[in-house]
Design an enzyme around this catalytic site. Structure first.
Site, PDB file in Angstrom:
ATOM      1  N   GLU A 268     -18.827  -8.632 -17.223  1.00 21.35           N
ATOM      2  CA  GLU A 268     -19.633  -7.460 -16.864  1.00 21.35           C
ATOM      3  C   GLU A 268     -20.902  -7.877 -16.114  1.00 21.35           C
ATOM      4  OE1 GLU A 268     -17.796  -4.931 -16.790  1.00 21.35           O
ATOM      5  OE2 GLU A 268     -18.681  -3.550 -18.201  1.00 21.35           O
TER       6      GLU A 268
ATOM      7  N   GLU B 180     -12.395  -2.621 -10.083  1.00 22.16           N
ATOM      8  CA  GLU B 180     -13.174  -2.636  -8.830  1.00 22.16           C
ATOM      9  C   GLU B 180     -12.815  -3.765  -7.869  1.00 22.16           C
ATOM     10  OE1 GLU B 180     -14.379  -1.781 -11.738  1.00 22.16           O
ATOM     11  OE2 GLU B 180     -15.291   0.189 -11.425  1.00 22.16           O
TER      12      GLU B 180
ATOM     13  N   THR C  62     -13.084   8.242  -7.359  1.00 18.51           N
ATOM     14  CA  THR C  62     -13.622   7.018  -7.977  1.00 18.51           C
ATOM     15  C   THR C  62     -12.770   6.573  -9.165  1.00 18.51           C
ATOM     16  OG1 THR C  62     -15.653   5.933  -8.689  1.00 18.51           O
ATOM     17  CG2 THR C  62     -15.232   8.125  -9.596  1.00 18.51           C
TER      18      THR C  62
ATOM     19  N   GLU D  84     -17.396  11.574 -16.885  1.00 21.94           N
ATOM     20  CA  GLU D  84     -16.081  11.027 -17.257  1.00 21.94           C
ATOM     21  C   GLU D  84     -15.023  12.127 -17.263  1.00 21.94           C
ATOM     22  OE1 GLU D  84     -15.450   7.952 -17.376  1.00 21.94           O
ATOM     23  OE2 GLU D  84     -17.340   6.957 -17.812  1.00 21.94           O
TER      24      GLU D  84
ATOM     25  N   ASP E  68     -23.366   3.054  -8.701  1.00 15.74           N
ATOM     26  CA  ASP E  68     -22.222   2.748  -7.830  1.00 15.74           C
ATOM     27  C   ASP E  68     -21.570   3.924  -7.091  1.00 15.74           C
ATOM     28  OD1 ASP E  68     -21.344   3.640 -10.320  1.00 15.74           O
ATOM     29  OD2 ASP E  68     -19.951   2.004 -10.691  1.00 15.74           O
TER      30      ASP E  68
HETATM   31  C1  DMJ Z   1     -13.817   4.096 -13.758  1.00 19.00           C
HETATM   32  O1  DMJ Z   1     -13.887   5.137 -14.656  1.00 19.00           O
HETATM   33  C2  DMJ Z   1     -14.319   4.498 -12.407  1.00 19.00           C
HETATM   34  O2  DMJ Z   1     -13.889   3.583 -11.453  1.00 19.00           O
HETATM   35  C3  DMJ Z   1     -15.816   4.619 -12.368  1.00 19.00           C
HETATM   36  O3  DMJ Z   1     -16.283   4.915 -11.088  1.00 19.00           O
HETATM   37  C4  DMJ Z   1     -16.455   3.345 -12.843  1.00 19.00           C
HETATM   38  N1  DMJ Z   1     -15.960   2.939 -14.121  1.00 19.00           N
HETATM   39  C5  DMJ Z   1     -14.530   2.910 -14.324  1.00 19.00           C
HETATM   40  C6  DMJ Z   1     -13.861   1.624 -13.916  1.00 19.00           C
HETATM   41  O4  DMJ Z   1     -14.566   0.492 -14.094  1.00 19.00           O
END
Ligand code: DMJ
Length: 546
Positions: A356, A377, A467, A123, A263
């Site tokens: 979710e 997403e 991401t 994170e 993912d």
């Molecule tokens: C974000 O922090 C990023 O997209 C991560 O790859 C997945 N989780 C969250 C969004 O859902």
């Protein structure tokens, strides 16, 4: 692929009924989005950003995140103004020079990472390191139109300091990092040795960019090593599990999937190639992608299977899977992306948000997975598919998503998590990624429709989204081996767009041809990745017909 299990026959029914219902409702209730409406929607999304950003600045800053229902704040990651850092490049995208400059200046002067905080390596990398680096690359460069005259690499220095504090996490026998590290004291002796595949394998872009900006290869090396450590432990089927012990290299959770816990591992394999020209990463991506499409894809859905036997363990759609169609656009595999997006969007339409977890066997929200924490997403994939196909259905989808957020999630000082998608119950939390990603992709979608006027579409470089949605430019210094268009005041589009890219049929044909080769396991060389990129990029020049 094996014959579909009985449960999936019902799924097809659900899918077709939903698709028919959606198509009918679209015709009955709403005309397609007109250029005028696209402009209004873009401006509405801008207003959404400021409602949430100002709410954060007024009620939560310098704490990490906003409590949008009670108008307060909370420290959720490291206690360093997380939401402000995550919002920086969106301020730049919106052309808000004043707030961008003021925020960069405050961060440069006030932030310190020599603090006794144990933070998530993943994170912190994607939100903080990525946020600082993207803002640095914008603030330091005249070509972006957002250069800050007084800026003197403060964010880059902070990014480097932060990354060095994360480095102790990589000191493991497998090279796969610990999940958490203390910024002052390194890894605690009692720290868990179990980490997720996404957590260990989604660090290469930010660390790679940092290596190229600082000329210190260590950042790139440790993160590439982590990817190699994970991939070396793949199953015979070329699948990876969800959790692994970073000391023994044993998988502690063997469910393979494209969503939760895995993912962005797939995402960074491809993006490391696109941004850095990293052929090793492309090779791994191709192997991993082929296996995912073979064992996990149950057209149009994806399931979770045991990584060794491929037996289905979870017939579940989880909302983190929804980035996948967007990634497929980048990979040139458009056809399955379109099908899967339609299926995922049917879940959104049913509840107004994606839960979710949505159980594909019972066709209902999965127990304990009822929430929608403002995730980006599905919106991200909508943006990518619109960019690639210019099909107006994606604008209609974007309009639905804006309505859901405005009517269901808007709350006094920002946007609230939805704790139950069936009852639209609001919860007092707003993740920083709402501003870094959710709103960003919506705004980009409608700006694209209007005739784009933004850094991503018209800027001096090709941009890759991290991401966390942060803009990482393919500058010569970062991209090194990539082929570039002219950087001296000219845009890629002026040199890269050919006449025959102007119709979506041609581009789709090319992209599909590229994609089908992919499935057959042949290197996608009929058209190069740079050409796929250019086609997608070229479309961004053409606005909706008036
Ligand atoms: C974000 O922090 C990023 O997209 C991560 O790859 C997945 N989780 C969250 C969004 O859902």
């Amino acid at each position: 692929m094996e014959a579909k299990k009985p449960v999936f026959q019902f799924l097809w029914l659900f899918f077709f009924v939903s698709a028919y219902h959606n198509a009918f409702m679209r015709r009955a209730l709403a005309e397609g989005v007109t250029p005028q409406e696209a402009k209004q929607l873009r401006d509405e999304v801008r207003g959404m950003f400021y409602h949430a950003f100002n709410g954060y600045m007024d009620h939560a800053f310098p704490l990490d995140e906003l409590r949008p229902l009670t108008c307060g704040g909370e420290d959720t990651l490291g206690g360093y103004a997380l939401t402000l850092i995550d919002s920086l490049d969106m301020l730049a995208l919106l052309g808000d020079k004043e707030r961008f400059a003021a925020s960069v200046e405050w961060i440069g002067k006030s932030l310190r990472f020599d603090i006794n905080k144990t933070v998530s390596v993943f994170e912190t990398t994607i939100r903080v390191l990525g946020g600082l680096l993207s803002a640095h690359l914008i603030a330091s460069d005249y070509a972006t139109g957002m250069k800050i005259p007084s800026y003197d690499n403060q964010l880059l220095n902070l990014a480097e300091d932060l990354a060095r504090r994360l480095l102790p996490a990589f000191d493991t026998p497998t090279g796969i990092p610990f999940g958490s590290v203390n910024l002052l004291y390194g890894v605690d002796e009692h720290e868990s040795k179990i980490t997720s595949t996404a957590g260990g394998g989604t660090l290469t872009l930010e660390f790679g960019v940092l290596s190229r900006l600082t000329n210190d290869p260590v950042f790139e090396e440790v993160t590439k090593n982590a990817v190699r450590g994970l991939w070396a432990r793949r199953s015979k089927l070329n699948l990876v599990g969800a959790h692994i012990n970073v000391f023994t290299g044993e998988w502690t959770q063997k469910d393979a999937g494209i969503g939760t816990s895995i993912d962005s591992f797939y995402e960074y394999l491809l993006k490391a190639y696109v941004l850095f020209g990293d052929e090793e990463s492309l090779f791994i991506f191709q192997e991993a992608y082929r296996a995912a499409m073979h064992y996990l894809y149950n057209d149009p859905w994806y399931v979770e299977v045991n990584m060794d036997s491929a037996a289905i363990v979870w017939p579940l759609f989880n909302s983190l899977q929804a980035f996948w169609p967007g990634l497929q656009v980048l990979a040139g595999d458009i056809d399955p992306a379109v099908q899967t997006h339609t299926a995922f969007f049917s879940v959104w339409k049913r509840y107004g948000f994606t839960p979710e977890g949505f159980n594909l066997a019972t066709l209902s929200v999965q127990d304990g997975q009822k929430s929608y924490p403002l995730r980006p997403e599905l919106i991200e994939s909508t943006y990518w598919l619109y960019k690639a196909t210019r099909d107006p259905r994606y604008l209609d989808a974007g309009r639905d998503m804006v309505s859901s957020l405005q009517y269901g999630a808007r709350c006094p000082c920002g946007y609230c998590h939805i704790s139950d998608v069936e009852f639209h119950t609001q919860e007092d939390h707003m993740e920083s990624f709402f501003l870094a990603e959710t709103v960003k992709y919506l705004w980009l979608l409608f700006d694209l429709a209007v005739g784009p006027d933004n850094l991503v579409e018209n800027g001096p470089y090709k941009y890759i989204f991290s991401t966390e949605g942060h803009l990482l430019p393919a500058t010569p210094q970062i991209s090194l081996v990539r082929e570039h268009c002219s950087y001296v005041g000219a845009f890629c589009r002026s040199v890269g767009c050919k006449e025959d890219y102007h119709t979506s049929e041609i581009a789709t044909d090319l992209l599909e041809a590229n994609g089908s080769r992919f499935h057959e396991g042949i290197l996608p060389r009929t058209i190069s990745w740079a050409e796929v990129w250019d086609i997608i990029h070229c479309f961004s020049q053409y606005s909706l017909p008036a």
